[in-house]
Write a protein that holds these residues in place. Structure first.
Motif, PDB file in Angstrom:
ATOM      1  N   UNK A 185       0.838  -1.199   0.000  1.00 60.75           N
ATOM      2  CA  UNK A 185       0.000   0.000   0.000  1.00 60.75           C
ATOM      3  C   UNK A 185       0.878   1.256   0.000  1.00 60.75           C
ATOM      4  N   UNK A 186       0.489   2.224  -0.832  1.00 63.07           N
ATOM      5  CA  UNK A 186       1.231   3.488  -0.879  1.00 63.07           C
ATOM      6  C   UNK A 186       0.362   4.681  -1.280  1.00 63.07           C
ATOM      7  N   UNK A 187      -0.947   4.485  -1.353  1.00 58.41           N
ATOM      8  CA  UNK A 187      -1.868   5.582  -1.651  1.00 58.41           C
ATOM      9  C   UNK A 187      -3.147   5.352  -0.860  1.00 58.41           C
ATOM     10  N   UNK A 200      -8.683  -1.672  12.682  1.00 57.47           N
ATOM     11  CA  UNK A 200      -7.557  -2.550  12.961  1.00 57.47           C
ATOM     12  C   UNK A 200      -7.099  -3.425  11.810  1.00 57.47           C
ATOM     13  N   UNK A 201      -7.132  -2.894  10.604  1.00 56.24           N
ATOM     14  CA  UNK A 201      -6.611  -3.648   9.457  1.00 56.24           C
ATOM     15  C   UNK A 201      -5.080  -3.652   9.508  1.00 56.24           C
ATOM     16  N   UNK A 202      -4.486  -4.818   9.300  1.00 59.51           N
ATOM     17  CA  UNK A 202      -3.028  -4.921   9.298  1.00 59.51           C
ATOM     18  C   UNK A 202      -2.510  -4.577   7.901  1.00 59.51           C
ATOM     19  N   UNK A 203      -1.797  -3.453   7.822  1.00 59.18           N
ATOM     20  CA  UNK A 203      -1.330  -2.931   6.539  1.00 59.18           C
ATOM     21  C   UNK A 203       0.193  -2.889   6.527  1.00 59.18           C
ATOM     22  N   UNK A 204       0.780  -3.566   5.553  1.00 61.30           N
ATOM     23  CA  UNK A 204       2.217  -3.501   5.319  1.00 61.30           C
ATOM     24  C   UNK A 204       2.443  -2.564   4.135  1.00 61.30           C
ATOM     25  N   UNK A 205       2.603  -1.276   4.441  1.00 62.67           N
ATOM     26  CA  UNK A 205       2.765  -0.313   3.357  1.00 62.67           C
ATOM     27  C   UNK A 205       4.193  -0.357   2.813  1.00 62.67           C
ATOM     28  N   UNK A 206       4.443   0.443   1.764  1.00 63.44           N
ATOM     29  CA  UNK A 206       5.753   0.374   1.117  1.00 63.44           C
ATOM     30  C   UNK A 206       6.860   0.899   2.023  1.00 63.44           C
ATOM     31  N   UNK A 207       6.554   1.830   2.923  1.00 57.18           N
ATOM     32  CA  UNK A 207       7.596   2.224   3.875  1.00 57.18           C
ATOM     33  C   UNK A 207       8.013   1.035   4.723  1.00 57.18           C
ATOM     34  N   UNK A 208       7.046   0.257   5.176  1.00 62.83           N
ATOM     35  CA  UNK A 208       7.365  -0.915   5.979  1.00 62.83           C
ATOM     36  C   UNK A 208       8.216  -1.900   5.178  1.00 62.83           C
ATOM     37  N   UNK A 209       7.831  -2.127   3.922  1.00 61.31           N
ATOM     38  CA  UNK A 209       8.611  -3.022   3.059  1.00 61.31           C
ATOM     39  C   UNK A 209      10.034  -2.496   2.899  1.00 61.31           C
ATOM     40  N   UNK A 210      10.167  -1.191   2.691  1.00 59.88           N
ATOM     41  CA  UNK A 210      11.492  -0.593   2.552  1.00 59.88           C
ATOM     42  C   UNK A 210      12.335  -0.811   3.811  1.00 59.88           C
ATOM     43  N   UNK A 211      11.702  -0.715   4.967  1.00 62.05           N
ATOM     44  CA  UNK A 211      12.445  -0.784   6.225  1.00 62.05           C
ATOM     45  C   UNK A 211      12.856  -2.200   6.594  1.00 62.05           C
ATOM     46  N   UNK A 212      11.988  -3.179   6.386  1.00 67.83           N
ATOM     47  CA  UNK A 212      12.290  -4.543   6.858  1.00 67.83           C
ATOM     48  C   UNK A 212      12.552  -5.527   5.728  1.00 67.83           C
TER      49      UNK A 212
END
Length: 314
Positions: A185-187, A200-212
């Motif tokens: 997710x990024x928008x 409480x939806x669990x969202x792995x956005x692109x910042x999270x992907x970039x970080x981990x």
């Protein structure tokens, strides 16, 4: 002890074409099912020894291209298409097959996922939905900037919206917030951000992907998937970076690379739990020589076990 990774259980596959863009703002996704066929999706899956039945295309109302009414564009047309999708997907699941819904825009996930959820209730399976998308698709009538229903299916599936769309699977809500993981997710619209946090939806956005990294992201998204899990993948091709997947109506820069996307699919294949799939938002009118459709088929091959080597796991 080292063991050889085994292929996923071979389950016969049914392709269900849904040629509509009634939920989208940009026309063209109605041509998606045939573009995927031209790109060789039948042959790609059959290569793995899987029996593939192409059920052809569903039919439904045309796109009237009208403005939103009370926050929704084309609600009755969207409902008609999704009732057909629900019935078709549920019938294939009941027959012991793995349905692949070829969209069409992402509003169609209302029908496909409500059918999957119904099947899980009937069979006692737990449900995990992996939602690959550039957008959260959790808008409601009160926060949507456009009224386009392809930006709302997640909300409807979780029971937020008019009964015409929340009751398609016969149970409200069709799924619970804890059933879904969103990846890439990024928008996200402002009102949508607040709504996602509230429920409480669990969202792995692109910042999270970039970080981990994508491997850690997918390990978390797949955590808890077990032998009694029905794993559903809802793949919006705008999940991918538009540099490699231009054939979508709602491009957002900064998406996953080719290898990151392949890793997602390979890790899903490793679970052996894939039981249903959506491929949506492919817009051939905006594509370059069907390259986005071909990329989508590449990803499907990885979902069905394509790998470079026979991999050993400890």
């Amino acid at each position: 002890m080292t063991r050889l990774k085994t292929a996923m259980t071979i389950i016969p596959v049914s392709l269900i074409g849904v040629p509509t863009d009634v939920g989208a703002g940009t026309p063209g996704a109605r041509m998606g099912p045939d573009a995927l066929r031209v790109a060789g999706i039948v042959q790609a899956i059959a290569h793995f020894g899987v029996e593939v039945r192409d059920c052809g295309n569903l039919s439904g109302p045309g796109n009237p291209d009208l403005p939103a009414v009370n926050g929704f564009r084309h609600m009755r047309e969207v409902a008609a298409w999704n009732r057909s999708v629900h019935d078709a997907v549920h019938a294939e699941l009941h027959a012991g097959r793995l349905p692949i819904m070829l969209g069409g825009d992402h509003c169609l996930a209302i029908g496909s996922i409500s059918a999957v959820a119904r099947h899980c209730r009937e069979t006692g399976k737990s449900l995990r939905v992996l939602w690959f998308d550039a957008h959260a698709d959790f808008n409601t009538a009160s926060v949507t900037p456009t009224g386009n229903i392809h930006g709302m299916p997640g909300a409807f599936l979780c029971g937020y919206g008019p009964s015409l769309l929340t009751e398609i699977g016969g149970h409200v809500p069709a799924i619970l917030p804890q059933d879904i993981r969103q990846i890439g997710i990024r928008s996200v619209d402002d009102g949508e951000k607040r709504f996602l946090a509230e429920i409480g939806i669990e969202v792995f956005d692109m910042r999270y992907v970039d970080e981990v990294g994508m491997r850690e992201t997918m390990e978390q998204a797949l955590a808890g998937v077990a032998s009694d899990t029905h794993l559903h993948v809802s793949l919006d091709v705008d999940f991918l970076d538009p540099e490699i997947a231009p054939g979508v109506g709602t491009t957002v820069r900064g998406g996953p690379t080719y290898r990151e996307a392949q890793l997602c699919m390979e890790m899903i294949a490793d679970t052996g739990r894939l039981r249903s799939l959506d491929i949506v938002e492919l817009n051939p009118a905006l594509d370059l020589r069907n390259t986005t459709a071909e990329l989508a088929v590449d990803l499907v091959e990885s979902l069905f076990g394509k790998s470079t080597l026979m991999r050993l796991h400890g």
